[in-house]
Structure formats: C-alpha cells, structure tokens
Scaffold this active site. Structure first.
Site, short mmCIF file in Angstrom:
data_model
loop_
_atom_site.label_atom_id
_atom_site.label_comp_id
_atom_site.label_asym_id
_atom_site.label_seq_id
_atom_site.Cartn_x
_atom_site.Cartn_y
_atom_site.Cartn_z
N GLN A 128 48.93 37.62 36.27
CA GLN A 128 48.73 36.44 35.64
C GLN A 128 48.77 36.64 34.21
O GLN A 128 48.18 36.99 33.41
CB GLN A 128 47.28 35.98 36.21
N GLY A 129 49.66 35.57 33.29
CA GLY A 129 49.84 35.73 31.96
C GLY A 129 49.48 34.47 31.27
O GLY A 129 50.18 33.70 31.10
N TYR A 130 48.14 34.30 31.36
CA TYR A 130 47.61 33.16 30.60
C TYR A 130 46.93 33.64 29.42
O TYR A 130 47.47 33.40 28.39
CB TYR A 130 46.38 32.59 31.43
N SER A 131 45.79 34.28 29.39
CA SER A 131 45.04 34.61 28.21
C SER A 131 46.09 35.39 27.05
O SER A 131 46.75 36.15 27.46
CB SER A 131 43.81 35.42 28.38
N GLU A 246 41.55 29.05 41.56
CA GLU A 246 40.99 30.34 41.07
C GLU A 246 39.46 30.21 41.31
O GLU A 246 38.78 30.91 41.58
CB GLU A 246 41.40 30.72 39.64
N SER A 387 34.62 31.00 31.54
CA SER A 387 33.10 31.69 31.37
C SER A 387 32.16 30.94 31.71
O SER A 387 32.48 29.59 32.18
CB SER A 387 33.05 32.09 30.02
N GLU A 389 29.78 29.64 30.04
CA GLU A 389 29.56 28.46 29.09
C GLU A 389 30.48 27.39 29.22
O GLU A 389 30.40 26.35 29.22
CB GLU A 389 29.75 29.05 27.71
C1 FAD Z 1 38.16 41.46 34.19
C2 FAD Z 1 38.87 40.31 33.68
C3 FAD Z 1 40.30 40.03 34.37
C4 FAD Z 1 41.20 38.97 33.69
N1 FAD Z 1 42.21 38.93 34.30
C5 FAD Z 1 43.23 37.92 33.69
C6 FAD Z 1 44.30 37.66 34.02
O1 FAD Z 1 44.90 38.30 35.06
N2 FAD Z 1 45.27 36.93 33.30
C7 FAD Z 1 44.71 36.33 32.22
O2 FAD Z 1 45.69 35.54 31.79
N3 FAD Z 1 43.48 36.36 31.92
C8 FAD Z 1 42.64 37.17 32.41
N4 FAD Z 1 41.34 37.53 31.90
C9 FAD Z 1 40.97 36.64 30.85
C10 FAD Z 1 39.89 35.76 30.95
O3 FAD Z 1 40.19 34.57 31.61
C11 FAD Z 1 39.24 35.46 29.51
O4 FAD Z 1 38.50 36.69 29.09
C12 FAD Z 1 38.43 34.11 29.32
O5 FAD Z 1 39.15 33.10 29.64
C13 FAD Z 1 37.60 34.22 28.13
O6 FAD Z 1 38.35 34.40 27.08
P1 FAD Z 1 38.24 35.21 25.96
O7 FAD Z 1 38.00 36.87 26.48
O8 FAD Z 1 39.39 35.32 24.73
O9 FAD Z 1 36.75 34.86 25.45
P2 FAD Z 1 36.49 33.66 24.27
O10 FAD Z 1 37.06 32.45 24.70
O11 FAD Z 1 36.59 34.18 23.06
O12 FAD Z 1 34.78 33.40 24.70
C14 FAD Z 1 34.01 34.23 23.98
C15 FAD Z 1 32.66 33.85 23.97
O13 FAD Z 1 32.48 32.66 23.58
C16 FAD Z 1 32.22 31.56 24.56
N5 FAD Z 1 32.57 30.22 24.16
C17 FAD Z 1 34.08 30.03 24.05
N6 FAD Z 1 34.22 28.83 23.86
C18 FAD Z 1 33.36 28.12 23.83
C19 FAD Z 1 32.57 26.89 23.67
N7 FAD Z 1 33.49 25.82 23.40
N8 FAD Z 1 31.27 26.51 24.00
C20 FAD Z 1 30.50 27.59 24.18
N9 FAD Z 1 30.67 28.82 24.40
C21 FAD Z 1 32.08 29.20 24.16
C22 FAD Z 1 32.76 32.12 25.87
O14 FAD Z 1 31.92 31.60 26.95
C23 FAD Z 1 32.14 33.89 25.83
O15 FAD Z 1 31.12 33.92 26.00
C24 FAD Z 1 40.59 38.33 32.55
C25 FAD Z 1 39.45 38.78 31.88
C26 FAD Z 1 38.54 39.84 32.72
C27 FAD Z 1 37.51 40.08 31.83
#
Ligand code: FAD
Lengths: 402, 343
Positions: A128-131, A246, A387, A389
């Site tokens: 999955q290529g989202y993030s 999901e 997350s 949050e």
């Molecule tokens: C084990 C694992 C597997 C994953 N697999 C995939 C995958 O296969 N494909 C894919 O695309 N992604 C994947 N992800 C990515 C995952 O979806 C992201 O980590 C997630 O969306 C959070 O983004 P970030 O890591 O950039 O954190 P950030 O968005 O930078 O968040 C950092 C912190 O800030 C908080 N935060 C952010 N915005 C707000 C807000 N508006 N209000 C309050 N708090 C906020 C968050 O809750 C978090 O605590 C995976 C992640 C993990 C850990």
C-alpha cells in the site's frame, strides 16, 4: 435482543471448525503464534491462503461474483472468531482487504479480470503506497506525482511505511495527477508494478528488530494508463472507501479474548513473589479481569455493528470507534503479557523468524520470548490506519457533532 | 533548603553529558554490534573520566561519591541516552567489591563485572535460593545484566543462613555462560554453575546495595523520560501536518503537559528518595518507572511512524525504560509492598 445463532449459522460454525482442525497445519499454527510483528511473512500466508482459496473461503469482503464466499455479516464474524480461536495466521490485508474490494467496486471489467484472480491465487502480492514523509495523518497533502505520457503514467516521488514492499510485486498508490486542483481533487489511485528499474525499496527496521516497513522511491517509474482505478482525480473518494475497510473490516475481539485466555493459562505456571502463582496475585488477577470485561464489551460493540450491517444499515464512522478501542485494548493486553513474564519478557531476539528450526532458543517459554517484540511492534496499532488522535477527531465531529 | 546540584555534581553532570555526546543512534548501533553487544573502548573512556570510581569509597581507590552524586551521573546518562551499563557494571560492582583487589580493575574499566542475582522461576525475588555447599556453587542464574560481555560475575547465594555475594570469574571451572539480547540491545546471560569453587563472600550488604541500585535506576529513568520529552517537544514543533506544526494541536499540547507533569513528579520523587524520606526505594522506582514508561509511549505515539523505527533515539529510550522498570522488581510489586508496609 438475542445473541442466538440460527441452526444454519451453528452448522456453518461447525463446518469452519472442522475445516480448521483438518487444514490448519501445525507449521502454520506455530508460525502464526510466533510472529511478533503486525504482519505475517508471505511464505506462511501463501500456504494458508491456498487452503482457503481451494475451499472458496478466502476473500470474505468480496462480492460473490468475484470469488467472495457470499457470507452474511454473521458468517464473517463466526469465521473470524473460529480462525482466532484456532490460531490461524492473519492474511495479507493489502490485496485481500484493501485493494481487492476497491477493484471490485471501482475497477473496470478488464481490471477485475486481470487482477482479482491473481490476488486470490497469491500470484500477486500487494503493498500500500499511501503515506509519504510529508503526508501521514494529512494524507491529502501527498506529493508523489504521476504524469501522463502517451499510454503510460510516469511516477516520481516517494512513499514511506510501505509494509512488505520488499515482498510485493504490485503497489497501489495515491498519486498527484493534477497539481492545480484543490488538494483532494488532484489525487488518483494507480496500480504500479514493483519490478522495474524506476523503483527502489529501502528497508526500515522496527524498534523490535523486525523488517516489515520500507521506504519506496519512484524515479521515472512507469505504469500503463489501463492501471488507473476510476477516473483521474477520483483517488480521494476511493482512498476513503478503502480506509473504512482498513479500520473496520474485521473482528478483533475474538483474537483479543483468545490472547487473554493464553495469558491466563500461562499465569497459572508463573510463580509470584509472595507465594502462589501469578494467576492468583490480586493485582494481576484484577487487571486480567478488567481487560476481559473490556474485550467482552468490545465483542458486543463489534456484533452490534455487524447486526446493523446485516440489516443493511451502513457502518459509517463507527468503524473509527472499533479501530480506536481495538488498538488500545491490544496494547493493554500486550502490556499485561510483559508484566506477567517479568525478566523473561526482557529478552529481545534480533534473529527472525521466531518459528521453525532456525528460531533462537527462548529463555523460559516461547510466549515469553514473543512478549516484548509484540509489545513494541503493537505500538503501531494506535498510529497506522489513522492514529488515535485522528480517530478521536473523526468521532468528535461525525458522531458527537462537535 | 536547596535543590540545586552542588558544584562537583554539576561538573560530573557536564562530564557525563559530554561523554554521551549528541546521542547519535549510529554510535549506539555500533556498540550493540560488538561482541556481547558491548563497546570496550567506550567503557574505558567512561572509566577514564572517573565515573566508575565515583561509586567506590575513597578508601577503596574510588572518589567516594554520595548516592546523590551517583544519581546525578545516572540521570545524565539517561538524558544522554548512553548505551553504557554504568548502573549494572559500574555502580553496583564498585559498591559490592569495595576493598577487594578486583575493585581496582573494575574502577579502571579493564574488568567488566556484573551482579548475577535473578534465578529461573523466582520472578523478581532478590533473596537467592541457590545455596553454597562445601565451598561450591551449583545452580542457575538468569537475566544477568550484560552477562554476555562480563568478565566477572558477582553471584548471589545463600551462605551460612544469609544472602551473600561471591566473585566468580567468567573462566571459572564449572561455569557456563549463555548470552542473549535483551530490550536495550545489551546481552544478558544465563549462568549454569556446576560445582563452581567460591572464596570468601564479599563484605557488602546485598540488600542495601540493591536498594541503592533501585534509586540509581530511578535516576536514570528520570533522565530518560526528560530526554524523550525534550525530543518529542522538538519534534512536534517542527513536524507539520495540515499546514501547521502538530504541536499547535491542543490535544498534543495537553498530552505533553501531562508528560511534563509526570516528569516533574518523577524528579521530585527521586529527590525525596535521595533524602531518604518516605517510601522504600522499590516503590519510588516503581512510581518513576510508570511515569517514564508512559512518557516513552507518548513519545512514540507523537512521532507517528518515525517513532516505530530503530533510527530514532525514541525507541532506544523506551526500551531502556522498560528494562530498568523491571530491574530489581517492577512497579506493581514495589508499590504493593509499600501498601503493605504503610498499612
Ligand atoms: C507498522 C506500520 C505500518 C504501516 N503500513 C503502511 C502501509 O503499508 N502503507 C502506507 O501508506 N502507510 C503505512 N503506514 C503509515 C501510517 O498510516 C502513518 O504512520 C499514519 O498515517 C501516521 O502518519 P505519520 O506517521 O506521518 O505521523 P504524523 O501524521 O506526523 O503524526 C504524528 C503525531 O501527530 C498526531 N497528529 C497528526 N495530526 C493531528 C491532528 N490534526 N490533531 C491531533 N494530532 C495529530 C498523530 O496522531 C501522531 O500522534 C504504516 C505505519 C506503521 C507504523
């Protein structure tokens, strides 16, 4: 109100149980039990997938015409519950639960004919290529570009946290096809083959020493225009549909209850410091009971959503509640396990896998060896798929009307 | 009344932080790849700064540091996220060996010594079941901190009706050592003793040293929690999502205020323990470990995916917190014991 299953449902449950007893091999059970990461390795899931495929029980979220079993929500629940109780390996979600339903719903007949059978057979393994580094919670700000050139899209940019990209031969990605449109409107949903010179995958090792995650780089990578799902600019709508699957596409309570049962059994053999066994330690027993209550209530919450679905009422933002509660419960159960095993839970093996002949010898029991890596990897549950949050904000807005 | 560090404490704190350096995780990874997960050169450097000698008495060739001095160093090591097991292989052996000849080599950093106290099937108990018999030690020890790399084991045993400690070199006849990696990346060990000859027991009081070690562990935990809070504050100020630093979101601000409050409570609890006021060390350490673990979990959570990687200090800090939280008894046990005592 009743929780009674119909005779047909009970017969189905018995059939699932028999199937699991016959077809779920000791090797698969061992691998599932001894995988501390969130996702099970493909050599294991392929084998289990083949068993389920042969039986026609694989793609539980797909409509029957594409190979789904055509189950009612109750049957799906009973199946998940029996699998959890039997300790079956979790299947790779990316193909079966994420992109599969998307292709069923938004794909052209050609795309359906090309991709769906290969997901079922295991021939294709998806990631999955989202993030992206700059687009996590704020997914709509993603920057990875796809430019149409003739009958191809040319992709440049990067995706991060791509689970199992190092195993996958296809990636489904959200890409920006129109930089001038409003953020959400410029996004498209693209299927891209991984095996090409324009794609490199670099490993990201987790805090528990597991390699599940990667960063995937696109440097003039290509895919045919026929691999666009839906229309250009429709990517955000499709992405949201996928995210709901999901977040709420499975039943988590049975596996939590099964894990609590395992912890309780183990606690009968762990001596406490002041005599007796940990199972009888008042503090431990109370925590165990508290978590049982929470998981039991959670099971009913999940069943209430299933019952709604069975009556044709949409699940909607309740799936956020399921994701939120399930993730936190899982972490609490993991914490109970490390607290139970004490010093034995401090071992953190660097070698993988922790099943099979090459697995490092555990100190104490295998369950103790798994406790800390699991606790560490499962920190991710409150981060991925939206997350905590983010889920709370969704619930506050959409459910509570704040 | 004065809670400031003394001049010498400030000096030790500065020295320790300089030793830790910018805390790059690459250095930490490098140390963990050495045999036994341990970097001898760094250890020598630490010893050269007088930091091991600090824990030994002046008459024993050390600097005779107070428990407060030692806690200052431990807290700085936590803040600096040091990979070095100063508590396990510095403080504890220096206290236990005291005037023994081996103390000099421990203080100099040339001998790596560690306490072998935990026993299989005896959870967190610190009173040994292993008994001496006819000048020999037979039995098993587990979770021996840094036992994978250690040269000298300080083995606890029941001797003449009391808990005693015996110094056993790694190459002693009848001793088998099996190392295994643990939470913080160091290698603990299982020991099997099969008729290992022992000499005279060490003079030190085992229980008193373990209580001191709990306080020093609590100090390192305070340092680790401070470090993870500081790193997280830095991160939320710079990480942008939805067009603004995530530290602008109120839920994140409040969470970090809670973390700050718990860190300050932990610091105060540590000071109280150093003043020998109130709760027993096991309870104080439990209270502080709970706070530190909560702060560590928030640090991972607020770093999002980044918090899950082995690249950042966050995960290393959290794992050290988890390990120290269990060392010499966990929070549940320590706090419950205080409850029984107070009742
Ligand atoms: C084990 C694992 C597997 C994953 N697999 C995939 C995958 O296969 N494909 C894919 O695309 N992604 C994947 N992800 C990515 C995952 O979806 C992201 O980590 C997630 O969306 C959070 O983004 P970030 O890591 O950039 O954190 P950030 O968005 O930078 O968040 C950092 C912190 O800030 C908080 N935060 C952010 N915005 C707000 C807000 N508006 N209000 C309050 N708090 C906020 C968050 O809750 C978090 O605590 C995976 C992640 C993990 C850990």
């Amino acid at each position: 109100m009743d929780l009674d299953f119909t005779p047909d449902e009970l017969a189905f449950q018995a059939e699932v149980r028999t199937f699991l007893a016959e077809r779920l091999s000791p090797r698969l059970r061992e691998a599932a039990a001894n995988t501390p990461s969130v996702f099970v390795e493909p050599d294991i899931t392929r084998e289990w997938q083949a068993e389920l495929h042969a039986k026609g029980w694989l793609a539980t979220l797909w409509p029957r015409e594409f190979g789904g079993p055509g189950w009612t929500p109750v049957q799906k629940y009973l199946f998940e519950k029996e699998c959890a109780d039997a300790g079956a390996p979790a299947l790779p979600v990316q193909g079966l639960k994420l992109v599969g339903p998307v292709i069923c719903k938004f794909g052209t007949p050609e795309q359906q004919a090309r991709f769906l059978p290969r997901i079922l057979s295991g021939e294709d393994y998806w990631c999955q290529g989202y993030s992206e580094p700059g687009a996590g919670s704020d997914l709509a700000s993603l920057a990875c570009r796809a430019e149409r050139r003739g009958d191809k899209y040319v992709i440049n940019g990067t995706k991060i946290w791509t689970t199992h990209a190092h195993h996958a031969n296809w990636i489904f990605a959200l890409v920006r096809t129109d930089a001038s449109a409003r953020k959400q409107d410029g996004i498209s949903f693209l299927l891209i083959p991984m095996d090409q010179p324009g794609i490199t995958v670099s490993a990201i090792v987790s805090i528990a020493n597991d390699h599940e995650l990667n960063q995937t780089f696109f440097d003039n990578a290509e895919t045919g225009v026929e691999n666009l799902i839906g229309a250009e600019g429709q990517g955000w709508t499709i992405a949201k549909y996928l995210l709901e699957n999901e977040r709420g596409g499975s039943c988590a309570a049975p596996s939590l209850l099964a894990e609590l049962g395992r912890i309780e059994r183990a606690a009968r053999d762990v001596p406490a410091d002041h005599g007796g066994m940990m199972r009888d330690d008042p503090h431990f027993a109370q925590r165990l009971a508290q978590l049982r209550l929470e998981a039991e209530a959670f099971e009913i919450t999940e069943l209430r959503i299933l019952a709604d679905l069975a009556k044709g009422r949409p699940a909607g933002p309740q799936t956020s509640l399921i994701k939120l509660v399930g993730a936190n419960l899982r972490q609490a159960v993991d914490t109970l396990a490390i607290d139970l095993y004490g010093y034995e839970a401090m071992q953190l093996p660097t070698a993988r896998p922790l099943y099979g002949n090459a697995a490092p010898e555990p100190i104490g029991s295998r369950s103790a060896q798994l406790a800390l890596p699991r606790w560490l990897n499962d920190r991710a549950w409150t981060i991925f798929g939206g997350s905590d949050e983010v889920q709370k904000t969704i619930i506050a807005k959409q459910v509570l009307g704040l | 009344m004065d809670f400031d560090l003394s001049e010498t404490q400030q000096l030790f704190r500065d020295t320790t932080l300089r030793f830790c350096g910018p805390g790059d995780t690459a250095a930490r990874h490098a140390a963990r790849r050495q045999p036994g997960g341990f970097d001898r050169a760094r250890w020598q450097e630490l010893a050269g700064l007088g930091l091991i000698g600090l824990a030994a008495g002046e008459g024993d060739g050390g600097l005779g540091g107070s428990l407060g001095d030692c806690a200052t160093v431990a807290q700085a090591l936590g803040e600096g996220l040091a990979a070095e097991p100063w508590l396990e292989c510095g403080f504890i052996p220096a206290r236990l060996l005291a005037s023994r000849a081996a103390a000099a080599d421990v203080i100099a950093g040339s001998t790596l010594a560690t306490l072998a106290f935990a026993e299989p099937g005896r959870r967190f108990r610190t009173d040994p079941a292993l008994e001496t018999a006819g000048g020999k030690l037979s039995g098993a020890k587990t979770f021996v901190p840094c036992g994978g790399a250690a040269d000298l084991f300080l083995v606890t045993a029941r001797h003449e009706g009391r808990s005693a400690v015996f110094a056993v070199p790694r190459d002693a006849a009848g001793l088998t050592v099996q190392g295994y990696p643990v939470a913080d990346g160091s290698h603990a060990a299982q020991l099997v003793l099969d008729g290992v000859a022992h000499g005279e027991p060490l003079a030190a009081d085992l229980d008193a040293v373990i209580d001191e070690a709990r306080i020093v562990a609590a100090a390192e935990l305070v340092g680790l929690a401070r470090r993870l809070l500081a790193d997280t504050l830095e991160y939320v100020k710079t990480r942008e999502q939805f067009g603004q630093p995530i530290g602008r979101f109120q839920v994140i601000q409040h969470r970090l205020v809670d973390a700050y409050a718990r860190v300050e409570a932990a610091q105060s609890a540590l000071y109280r323990a150093l003043l020998r006021l109130g709760a027993p060390p096991a309870a104080v350490k439990g209270f502080i470990a709970d706070a530190a673990q909560w702060v560590g979990q928030q640090a991972v959570q607020l770093h999002g995916g980044m918090g899950m990687t082995d690249e950042l200090a966050i995960g290393h800090g959290l794992k050290r917190i988890v390990l120290l939280g269990k060392l010499f008894g966990d929070a549940a046990g320590g706090i419950a014991a205080y409850g029984r005592e107070a009742a």
